[in-house]
Motif scaffolding. Structure first.
Motif, PDB file in Angstrom:
ATOM      1  N   ASN A 137      -6.641   0.066  -7.970  1.00  0.00           N
ATOM      2  CA  ASN A 137      -7.126   1.366  -8.453  1.00  0.00           C
ATOM      3  C   ASN A 137      -6.940   2.417  -7.357  1.00  0.00           C
ATOM      4  N   SER A 138      -5.752   2.446  -6.817  1.00  0.00           N
ATOM      5  CA  SER A 138      -5.467   3.228  -5.609  1.00  0.00           C
ATOM      6  C   SER A 138      -5.650   4.724  -5.775  1.00  0.00           C
ATOM      7  N   SER A 139      -5.506   5.241  -7.003  1.00  0.00           N
ATOM      8  CA  SER A 139      -5.638   6.689  -7.214  1.00  0.00           C
ATOM      9  C   SER A 139      -7.050   7.187  -6.915  1.00  0.00           C
ATOM     10  N   GLU A 189     -13.759  13.812   6.205  1.00  0.00           N
ATOM     11  CA  GLU A 189     -14.614  14.658   5.365  1.00  0.00           C
ATOM     12  C   GLU A 189     -14.218  14.623   3.890  1.00  0.00           C
ATOM     13  N   GLN A 190     -12.977  14.252   3.621  1.00  0.00           N
ATOM     14  CA  GLN A 190     -12.491  14.251   2.250  1.00  0.00           C
ATOM     15  C   GLN A 190     -12.150  12.853   1.743  1.00  0.00           C
ATOM     16  N   SER A 191     -12.664  11.832   2.420  1.00  0.00           N
ATOM     17  CA  SER A 191     -12.405  10.449   2.009  1.00  0.00           C
ATOM     18  C   SER A 191     -12.935  10.199   0.601  1.00  0.00           C
ATOM     19  N   ARG A 192     -12.237   9.318  -0.121  1.00  0.00           N
ATOM     20  CA  ARG A 192     -12.644   8.958  -1.485  1.00  0.00           C
ATOM     21  C   ARG A 192     -12.512   7.452  -1.668  1.00  0.00           C
ATOM     22  N   CYS A 193     -13.380   6.887  -2.508  1.00  0.00           N
ATOM     23  CA  CYS A 193     -13.306   5.463  -2.832  1.00  0.00           C
ATOM     24  C   CYS A 193     -13.867   5.235  -4.228  1.00  0.00           C
ATOM     25  N   ASN A 194     -13.657   4.040  -4.744  1.00  0.00           N
ATOM     26  CA  ASN A 194     -14.153   3.673  -6.068  1.00  0.00           C
ATOM     27  C   ASN A 194     -15.629   3.302  -5.961  1.00  0.00           C
ATOM     28  N   PRO A 195     -16.529   4.079  -6.583  1.00  0.00           N
ATOM     29  CA  PRO A 195     -17.970   3.799  -6.449  1.00  0.00           C
ATOM     30  C   PRO A 195     -18.399   2.488  -7.100  1.00  0.00           C
ATOM     31  N   ILE A 233       0.837  -1.203   0.000  1.00  0.00           N
ATOM     32  CA  ILE A 233       0.000   0.000   0.000  1.00  0.00           C
ATOM     33  C   ILE A 233       0.873   1.254   0.000  1.00  0.00           C
ATOM     34  N   ASN A 234       2.090   1.133   0.518  1.00  0.00           N
ATOM     35  CA  ASN A 234       3.026   2.249   0.471  1.00  0.00           C
ATOM     36  C   ASN A 234       3.407   2.600  -0.967  1.00  0.00           C
ATOM     37  N   GLU A 235       3.333   1.600  -1.855  1.00  0.00           N
ATOM     38  CA  GLU A 235       3.688   1.816  -3.264  1.00  0.00           C
ATOM     39  C   GLU A 235       2.503   2.275  -4.105  1.00  0.00           C
ATOM     40  N   THR A 236       1.328   2.376  -3.504  1.00  0.00           N
ATOM     41  CA  THR A 236       0.149   2.786  -4.260  1.00  0.00           C
ATOM     42  C   THR A 236       0.009   4.302  -4.275  1.00  0.00           C
ATOM     43  N   GLU A 237      -1.020   4.763  -4.988  1.00  0.00           N
ATOM     44  CA  GLU A 237      -1.321   6.189  -5.070  1.00  0.00           C
ATOM     45  C   GLU A 237      -2.419   6.606  -4.093  1.00  0.00           C
ATOM     46  N   ALA A 238      -2.812   5.707  -3.197  1.00  0.00           N
ATOM     47  CA  ALA A 238      -3.822   6.056  -2.190  1.00  0.00           C
ATOM     48  C   ALA A 238      -3.289   7.186  -1.315  1.00  0.00           C
ATOM     49  N   GLN A 239      -4.103   8.176  -1.070  1.00  0.00           N
ATOM     50  CA  GLN A 239      -3.664   9.364  -0.344  1.00  0.00           C
ATOM     51  C   GLN A 239      -4.165   9.357   1.089  1.00  0.00           C
ATOM     52  N   PHE A 240      -3.459  10.107   1.937  1.00  0.00           N
ATOM     53  CA  PHE A 240      -3.931  10.340   3.305  1.00  0.00           C
ATOM     54  C   PHE A 240      -4.879  11.540   3.282  1.00  0.00           C
ATOM     55  N   THR A 241      -5.997  11.409   3.987  1.00  0.00           N
ATOM     56  CA  THR A 241      -6.896  12.552   4.141  1.00  0.00           C
ATOM     57  C   THR A 241      -7.763  12.341   5.371  1.00  0.00           C
ATOM     58  N   VAL A 242      -8.503  13.360   5.746  1.00  0.00           N
ATOM     59  CA  VAL A 242      -9.429  13.278   6.875  1.00  0.00           C
ATOM     60  C   VAL A 242     -10.749  12.701   6.387  1.00  0.00           C
TER      61      VAL A 242
END
Length: 284
Positions: free
Chosen positions: A106-108, A71-77, A60-69
């Motif tokens: 699909n980490s981005s 309120e700004q969480s994102r996921c693949n619908p 997961i360290n090698e992915t493009e998944a970002q840190f956020t709080v």
């Protein structure tokens, strides 16, 4: 120290362990705590699961998944429904294993805070260890939010003065900047080389993490961030049983409620305290 069936552990000749598993085994043998297993197979399962936690953290360290709080969480619908609280609810007709794997492939499309990241890592490692069929059988109603987990993980938290690779530990920042409350601490995975992975921090030594947290403190603070004694682990014994139970049990599986606290980067202990305040005794 290690025991198998009540006797001192002796490394079997030609036991096929890889480098990471041997490193974990050495930590166990050097530890003053006693690690006791009914069979060599139970020890092998834990070594494999711990290795997979480490590998899942590195992946997961090698992915493009970002840190956020939250309120700004994102996921693949296509796999998850984003809730108003910032949690990820498994979409209907989606296999749990496919949804967990999508976070990596699909980490981005994803952003989440560090407690959620630790839970994702544990689920991913569990999938790699027990296999797709057993995972989809026992983890059918996934909801990712902070430290909320399926009870079949058997998650336990306790205080210890020693850690093993694959443990989830917590760095505490007692005087965090109130303008950046997500720096109140960091949930991190101990890797086999003695460094730690924490979502948003990448892979660093304990001193590097402490130094980074110290940079986000209230003015004139004289209290340093520190590595706490909290350790969180899944129940390796229970998970090993799931590999032998490929159909869903007819016994009711008790699940704990979700506490939507909207506080990023909290420890497992704090989340359990929220459950206790609601009248639930957290037992993992």
């Amino acid at each position: 120290m290690l025991q198998i069936a009540g006797t001192t552990f002796q490394l079997p000749e030609n036991w096929p362990l890889d480098q990471i598993e041997r490193s974990i085994l050495q930590y166990m043998q050097d530890d003053h705590n006693m690690y006791s297993y009914p069979s060599l197979e139970e020890l092998q399962f834990e070594l494999t699961m711990r290795k997979n936690i480490i590998n899942s953290a590195r992946a997961i360290n090698e992915t493009e998944a970002q840190f956020t709080v939250f309120e700004q969480s994102r996921c693949n619908p296509a796999y998850w429904q984003l809730t108003s609280a910032g949690g990820f609810s498994l979409s209907p007709d989606v296999q749990p294993s496919d949804a967990i794997m999508d976070i990596y492939s699909n980490s981005s499309l994803y952003a989440f805070e560090c407690a959620t990241a630790a839970v994702i890592i544990i689920y991913h490692a569990t999938l790699q260890t027990i296999g797709k069929r057993a995972f989809d059988t026992h983890f059918r109603n996934l909801y990712l939010y902070s430290w909320h987990v399926d009870t079949d993980l058997g998650l336990v938290t306790f205080n210890s003065n020693s850690f093993l690779p694959g443990d989830i530990i917590y760095f505490e920042n007692p005087d965090f900047d109130l303008a950046a409350p997500w720096f109140r601490g960091l949930n991190a995975i101990l890797l086999d080389d003695g460094r730690f992975f924490g979502h948003g921090f990448s892979i660093r030594t304990d001193q590097e993490i402490i130094q980074n947290l110290n940079e986000i403190r209230i003015p004139a603070s004289n209290r340093s961030a520190f590595l706490s004694s909290l350790v969180t682990r899944p129940s390796f014994t229970h998970l090993s049983r799931l590999t032998r139970q490929q159909t869903r049990s007819t016994t009711f599986k008790r699940q704990l409620p979700v506490v939507h606290h909207n506080r990023s980067s909290i420890s497992t202990l704090r989340y359990q305290n929220y459950l206790v305040q609601l009248g639930y005794m957290y037992k993992g």
